[in-house]
Design a protein around this motif. Structure first.
Motif, PDB file in Angstrom:
ATOM      1  N   LEU A  84      86.807  22.940  73.304  1.00 14.13           N
ATOM      2  CA  LEU A  84      87.016  23.875  74.415  1.00 14.13           C
ATOM      3  C   LEU A  84      88.403  23.680  75.031  1.00 14.13           C
ATOM      4  N   LEU A  85      88.845  22.429  75.162  1.00 11.17           N
ATOM      5  CA  LEU A  85      90.175  22.161  75.696  1.00 11.17           C
ATOM      6  C   LEU A  85      91.271  22.725  74.786  1.00 11.17           C
ATOM      7  N   GLN A  86      90.982  22.850  73.503  1.00 15.69           N
ATOM      8  CA  GLN A  86      91.939  23.401  72.558  1.00 15.69           C
ATOM      9  C   GLN A  86      91.808  24.922  72.417  1.00 15.69           C
ATOM     10  N   GLY A  87      90.949  25.516  73.215  1.00 16.81           N
ATOM     11  CA  GLY A  87      90.782  26.959  73.166  1.00 16.81           C
ATOM     12  C   GLY A  87      89.915  27.445  72.022  1.00 16.81           C
ATOM     13  N   SER A  90      84.409  29.273  69.949  1.00 18.58           N
ATOM     14  CA  SER A  90      83.263  29.354  69.038  1.00 18.58           C
ATOM     15  C   SER A  90      82.876  27.967  68.533  1.00 18.58           C
ATOM     16  N   GLU A  91      83.887  27.121  68.214  1.00 16.69           N
ATOM     17  CA  GLU A  91      83.587  25.765  67.749  1.00 16.69           C
ATOM     18  C   GLU A  91      82.933  24.943  68.855  1.00 16.69           C
ATOM     19  N   GLY A  92      83.439  25.100  70.093  1.00 18.05           N
ATOM     20  CA  GLY A  92      82.860  24.361  71.208  1.00 18.05           C
ATOM     21  C   GLY A  92      81.413  24.744  71.463  1.00 18.05           C
ATOM     22  N   LEU A 126      90.421  13.144  71.909  1.00 15.50           N
ATOM     23  CA  LEU A 126      91.460  13.467  72.891  1.00 15.50           C
ATOM     24  C   LEU A 126      92.854  13.371  72.278  1.00 15.50           C
ATOM     25  N   GLY A 127      93.055  12.463  71.328  1.00 16.74           N
ATOM     26  CA  GLY A 127      94.345  12.368  70.658  1.00 16.74           C
ATOM     27  C   GLY A 127      94.686  13.658  69.937  1.00 16.74           C
ATOM     28  N   GLN A 128      93.706  14.261  69.270  1.00 23.16           N
ATOM     29  CA  GLN A 128      93.929  15.543  68.607  1.00 23.16           C
ATOM     30  C   GLN A 128      94.220  16.638  69.620  1.00 23.16           C
ATOM     31  N   TRP A 132      97.414  18.961  69.834  1.00 24.77           N
ATOM     32  CA  TRP A 132      97.307  20.427  69.835  1.00 24.77           C
ATOM     33  C   TRP A 132      98.097  21.026  70.992  1.00 24.77           C
ATOM     34  N   TRP A 133      98.139  20.296  72.109  1.00 19.12           N
ATOM     35  CA  TRP A 133      98.923  20.751  73.261  1.00 19.12           C
ATOM     36  C   TRP A 133     100.417  20.545  73.060  1.00 19.12           C
TER      37      TRP A 133
END
Length: 269
Positions: A84-87, A90-92, A126-128, A132-133
């Motif tokens: 969800l943090l990565q937008g 659907s996966e979240g 969180l590292g990923q 991603w950010w």
């Protein structure tokens, strides 16, 4: 665990000024990392691997599958949040569905019913998410007992452990038992992988470093990473181009073809 990770990170950063500037550009702390790597190898040889092998022999297969599913279900909670943090909405939502199904129908995650229903399992941390950010990976690090990492992933690991449900268990004995079981089970899943690493290259440290860098890049870009050339490969190519001429340089093609088509003595009876 968190305090030890932070202490290792602080020590690494404190020694960065005196670290060698040569070698791999992403590994300015190579002398320190190699020392930690050597320590981890000995710890694994005499403690972690024997315990994992004993677990592999003694625990019945259904038990090992159930343990893996149980901790995998716990991990799906944080994986969904990171998606969800990565937008990745659907996966979240799929991860949330996995947790709901496996926690209820799957008896607290002992059975992976969600996969049978077509809900794909993801691996996010969180590292990923930081990658991603756009947060750079920083210098390569080898953490005591935990192995390959980098500055970004080490900071992410602190965040991962802070919200880890296992680490939130108040009873010390239960928390330590769950932590130990998860660690042993994860090490058991890697049995045999070190053999491939040892056979793949003369320098196991350099091989695992390159593997980790590429592996994390692949995870951050969801299996479609940008094409990057390893600096060590570039050095080998330059040495090949600029080095002394080969004894076969300028030789006609026929002898080379004859040599390449000759039978391999190793294959003869």
């Amino acid at each position: 665990m968190t305090s030890r990770s932070l202490a290792a990170l602080a020590l690494a950063l404190g020694l960065s000024a005196c670290a060698s500037t040569g070698g791999h550009p992403k590994d300015p702390l190579e002398p320190l990392n190699r020392a930690t790597f050597a320590f981890n190898e000995k710890a694994d040889q005499y403690v972690m691997r024997p315990v994992a092998e004993a677990y592999d022999r003694v625990a019945p297969l259904p038990v090992k599958v159930g343990v893996g599913n149980f901790f995998g279900n716990i991990g799906d909670v944080w994986t969904g949040f990171n998606n969800l943090l990565q937008g990745k909405l659907s996966e979240g939502l799929s991860d949330a569905g996995r947790v709901l199904v496996n926690t209820t129908v799957g008896m607290l995650g002992l059975f992976d019913i969600a996969t049978e229903l077509g809900l794909e399992k993801h691996e996010e941390d969180l590292g990923q998410t930081l990658g991603w950010w756009g947060v750079g990976d920083g210098p390569y690090l080898v953490l005591p007992f935990l192995g390959a990492s980098n500055l970004r992933d080490t900071l992410g690991l602190v965040g991962d452990l802070t919200v880890d449900p296992v680490w939130q268990v108040e009873e010390v004995a239960t928390r330590n038992s769950l932590t130990g079981l998860r660690f042993v089970h994860k090490r058991h899943t890697l049995l045999g992988a070190e053999t491939a690493a040892e056979q793949a290259a003369l320098d196991k440290y350099a091989y695992l470093r390159s593997f980790y860098i590429q592996y994390r890049l692949n995870q951050i870009h969801d299996g479609n990473p940008p094409r990057l050339k390893d600096p060590e490969d570039e050095e080998d190519e330059e040495a090949h181009i600029e080095g002394p001429a080969s004894p076969l340089a300028g030789a006609p093609a026929e002898p080379l073809i004859a040599v390449s088509s000759a039978p391999n003595p190793e294959n003869q009876e």
